[in-house]
Scaffold this active site. Structure first.
Site, PDB file in Angstrom:
ATOM      1  N   PHE A 218       0.809  -1.229   0.000  1.00 42.15           N
ATOM      2  CA  PHE A 218       0.000   0.000   0.000  1.00 42.15           C
ATOM      3  C   PHE A 218       0.840   1.277   0.000  1.00 42.15           C
ATOM      4  CE2 PHE A 218      -3.368  -2.550   2.578  1.00 42.15           C
ATOM      5  CZ  PHE A 218      -3.709  -3.249   1.431  1.00 42.15           C
TER       6      PHE A 218
ATOM      7  N   LYS B 296     -11.985   4.480  12.509  1.00 42.10           N
ATOM      8  CA  LYS B 296     -11.341   5.050  13.668  1.00 42.10           C
ATOM      9  C   LYS B 296     -10.214   4.119  14.117  1.00 42.10           C
ATOM     10  CE  LYS B 296     -12.595   3.732  17.927  1.00 42.10           C
ATOM     11  NZ  LYS B 296     -12.428   2.303  18.175  1.00 42.10           N
TER      12      LYS B 296
ATOM     13  N   HIS C  51     -18.788   2.970  14.241  1.00 37.22           N
ATOM     14  CA  HIS C  51     -19.803   1.946  13.948  1.00 37.22           C
ATOM     15  C   HIS C  51     -21.007   2.034  14.888  1.00 37.22           C
ATOM     16  CE1 HIS C  51     -17.760  -0.447  17.074  1.00 37.22           C
ATOM     17  NE2 HIS C  51     -18.859  -1.166  17.138  1.00 37.22           N
TER      18      HIS C  51
ATOM     19  N   HIS D  77     -17.207   6.502  20.436  1.00 38.71           N
ATOM     20  CA  HIS D  77     -18.531   5.914  20.666  1.00 38.71           C
ATOM     21  C   HIS D  77     -19.318   6.631  21.785  1.00 38.71           C
ATOM     22  CE1 HIS D  77     -16.856   2.986  18.061  1.00 38.71           C
ATOM     23  NE2 HIS D  77     -16.292   2.221  18.968  1.00 38.71           N
TER      24      HIS D  77
ATOM     25  N   LYS E 108     -13.244  -2.676  29.783  1.00 38.44           N
ATOM     26  CA  LYS E 108     -13.066  -4.035  29.267  1.00 38.44           C
ATOM     27  C   LYS E 108     -13.102  -5.000  30.460  1.00 38.44           C
ATOM     28  CE  LYS E 108     -11.234  -2.620  25.090  1.00 38.44           C
ATOM     29  NZ  LYS E 108     -12.346  -1.972  24.374  1.00 38.44           N
TER      30      LYS E 108
HETATM   31  C1  BG6 Z   1     -14.264  -0.728  18.832  1.00 45.00           C
HETATM   32  C2  BG6 Z   1     -13.147  -0.731  19.836  1.00 45.00           C
HETATM   33  O1  BG6 Z   1     -14.373   0.516  18.209  1.00 45.00           O
HETATM   34  O2  BG6 Z   1     -15.500  -1.004  19.492  1.00 45.00           O
HETATM   35  C3  BG6 Z   1     -13.082  -2.066  20.537  1.00 45.00           C
HETATM   36  O3  BG6 Z   1     -11.917  -0.483  19.179  1.00 45.00           O
HETATM   37  C4  BG6 Z   1     -14.419  -2.410  21.144  1.00 45.00           C
HETATM   38  O4  BG6 Z   1     -12.082  -2.061  21.559  1.00 45.00           O
HETATM   39  C5  BG6 Z   1     -15.536  -2.278  20.112  1.00 45.00           C
HETATM   40  O5  BG6 Z   1     -14.340  -3.749  21.623  1.00 45.00           O
HETATM   41  C6  BG6 Z   1     -16.908  -2.421  20.764  1.00 45.00           C
HETATM   42  O6  BG6 Z   1     -17.896  -2.471  19.779  1.00 45.00           O
HETATM   43  P1  BG6 Z   1     -19.274  -3.224  20.030  1.00 45.00           P
HETATM   44  O7  BG6 Z   1     -20.050  -2.999  18.783  1.00 45.00           O
HETATM   45  O8  BG6 Z   1     -18.935  -4.664  20.285  1.00 45.00           O
HETATM   46  O9  BG6 Z   1     -19.897  -2.579  21.233  1.00 45.00           O
END
Ligand code: BG6
Length: 502
Positions: A104, A158, A188, A250, A350
């Site tokens: 890349f 991200k 996401h 998020h 976590k």
């Molecule tokens: C990601 C993080 O953006 O979101 C991860 O980098 C995290 O560390 C994940 O586990 C959580 O996403 P979801 O959709 O499982 O709540």
């Protein structure tokens, strides 16, 4: 600014994606195999991929097309439920796949992408599922090789940078090739059905519209708990920590959707303008607040679902001296007319006992209370919005306890909307299905604009700088617990507690 076009009535979400050529950089990586190909497959199955759409996987590794198809099929077999993996859809899907091996960072191989596009009219979507450090190189090489067209879009994952300065650098490099109206920054969480539902719930229901402010809401809780640990991502995670990994994106997006004013319409920029106002209004942390209103934690060995789980320092590839946080709890405020004086308690970590993303809106008590004084602590409505799992909404209300002997005793009970039971035939799509479809349709509302990313970094940077100046180790918490005891003390000092029953 944005070239976003307002969707026609009935076409806002859910219609077939326009034909595109999708060039997926990092096609053998974890995200692509675990999330992107399964999401694309589901779109295929639902008939949402235009018949002309083609999918080109790009990776460093030498592989022929058949071997690539076999890798994708193996991932689909792992990540798509067996009853959903039907033969016809799979055959249609794999027929769209192509593969190119490419370094890349070197311009040489990019001519192959241009050749793949030769004579094709439909727009190319470039999906960068690779480290952000090379976003700029890839964009540049795509442009100078003549692989792009006037409609090409770029999708980036991200984390965009490590702080405000590095994110600005990356955004500049992307912006040198793609105008903002063709940049799709993924968070996401914005693709999750239940997160989008926040907009529907807030702005379609007058009941909430009139109550949604500091006159009626006493405080807001947002918890995003994960069972998983670092999942072999030590290299990335130890540099980032939970604040950068989860809060900067998020959790702050959730704060925005809860706190923003109603947008004039559902246009991408109308929504994003309102979100930016919230980010700008977030109260910066003073030194005094830092000691009182923020808790950083790191897990030690513990037990989850009865199974022993290693501590952060025992994870694969761990640096024993690391002070990186795997948990953060904080109290913050959106300092504006709507929210002044309303604490927003955020926590995310976590290796918690369960996976749970939940928002709780605590309404104020009645100004004049006429029931038994010993029941006064019951007297507040709560709106519990469960984002995952068991998606649903519960409004806690008080009713009279039934029975001749109960007088006017009160009892708490939920008005509960459980999405799986209420809409049993509707499959809740994965966030990436929604987001990929929106990119195909050229709609940016569910993507993060550059100024959102930068205001979010600005706020996080001030917190990180203050942490660094104090240089305190994070507090320990056993894996399988709800975080350090100090995070409970943080909220109880205000006479409140984290909401537990749903
Ligand atoms: C990601 C993080 O953006 O979101 C991860 O980098 C995290 O560390 C994940 O586990 C959580 O996403 P979801 O959709 O499982 O709540």
């Amino acid at each position: 600014m944005s070239q976003y076009k307002r969707p026609q009535a009935g076409h806002a979400f859910g219609d077939v994606g326009a034909p595109i050529d999708l060039a997926l950089f990092g096609a053998l990586g974890d995200l692509a195999q675990r999330k992107l190909f399964p999401a694309l497959f589901h779109l295929e199955r639902e008939g949402l991929l235009d018949p002309a759409t083609r999918l080109l996987g790009l990776a460093r590794q030498e592989l022929d097309v058949d071997a690539f198809k076999a890798r994708v099929e193996a991932s689909l077999a792992t990540y798509v439920a067996a009853e959903e993996l039907d033969r016809e859809s799979l055959a249609r899907f794999t027929a769209r796949l192509d593969f190119l091996s490419l370094d890349f960072t070197q311009p040489d191989g990019y001519a192959a992408i241009r050749d793949w596009r030769q004579g094709i009219e439909r727009p190319m979507v470039v999906y960068l599922s690779v480290g952000a450090k090379i976003y700029g190189d890839i964009c540049q090489h795509l442009e100078s090789s003549g692989s792009l067209d006037a409609e090409s879009r770029v999708v980036v994952e991200k984390p965009i940078g490590y702080d405000l300065a590095s994110s600005a650098e990356i955004n500049d490099a992307i912006g040198a090739v793609f105008p903002e109206s063709r940049v799709y920054r993924i968070d996401h969480y914005l693709g999750k059905e239940t997160v989008q539902n926040l907009i529907a719930m807030r702005f379609a229901n007058p009941l909430f519209g009139t109550q949604w402010n500091q006159n009626h809401i006493s405080h807001v809780e947002i918890s995003v708990a994960e069972k998983v640990g670092i999942e072999g991502r030590w290299g990335y995670f130890d540099e980032a920590g939970q604040l950068r990994d989860m809060v900067q994106n998020h959790l702050l997006q959730l704060v925005c959707l809860i706190a923003m004013d109603p947008p004039a319409n559902l246009d991408a920029d109308a929504i994003r303008d309102e979100k930016v106002k919230v980010l700008k209004a977030l109260k910066p942390f003073s030194d005094e607040m830092l000691g009182r209103d923020v808790v950083r934690g790191q897990y030690i060995a513990g037990t989850i679902d009865g199974q022993p789980v290693p501590g952060y320092h025992e994870e694969e590839g761990a640096n024993q001296g690391s002070h990186t946080e795997s948990f953060v709890a904080m109290k913050t405020e959106v300092a504006n007319w709507r929210w002044a004086g309303v604490p927003f308690y955020l926590r995310t970590g976590k290796r918690m006992p369960e996976k749970l993303s939940q928002i709780v809106i605590h309404f104020r008590q009645q100004p004049h209370y006429i029931f038994d004084p010993d029941q006064r602590n019951l007297a507040a409505n709560k709106l519990v919005i469960r984002l995952q799992p068991e998606e649903g909404i519960a409004l806690e209300v008080l009713t009279k306890d039934s029975g001749l002997d109960k007088g006017m005793r009160l009892r708490r009970g939920p008005l509960h909307l459980d999405f799986h039971n209420a809409f049993p035939k509707t499959r809740i799509p994965d966030a990436y299905e929604r987001l990929l479809l929106e990119v195909m349709k050229g709609q940016q509302a569910l993507f993060v604009r550059r100024d959102e990313v930068e205001h979010a970094w600005q706020w996080c940077d001030s917190l990180i700088a203050a942490w660094e100046s104090r240089d305190e180790p994070p507090r320990r918490y056993p894996a399988g617990s709800w975080g350090p005891v100090a995070s409970i003390a943080m909220i109880t000092q205000d006479g409140r507690s984290w909401y537990e029953d749903y």
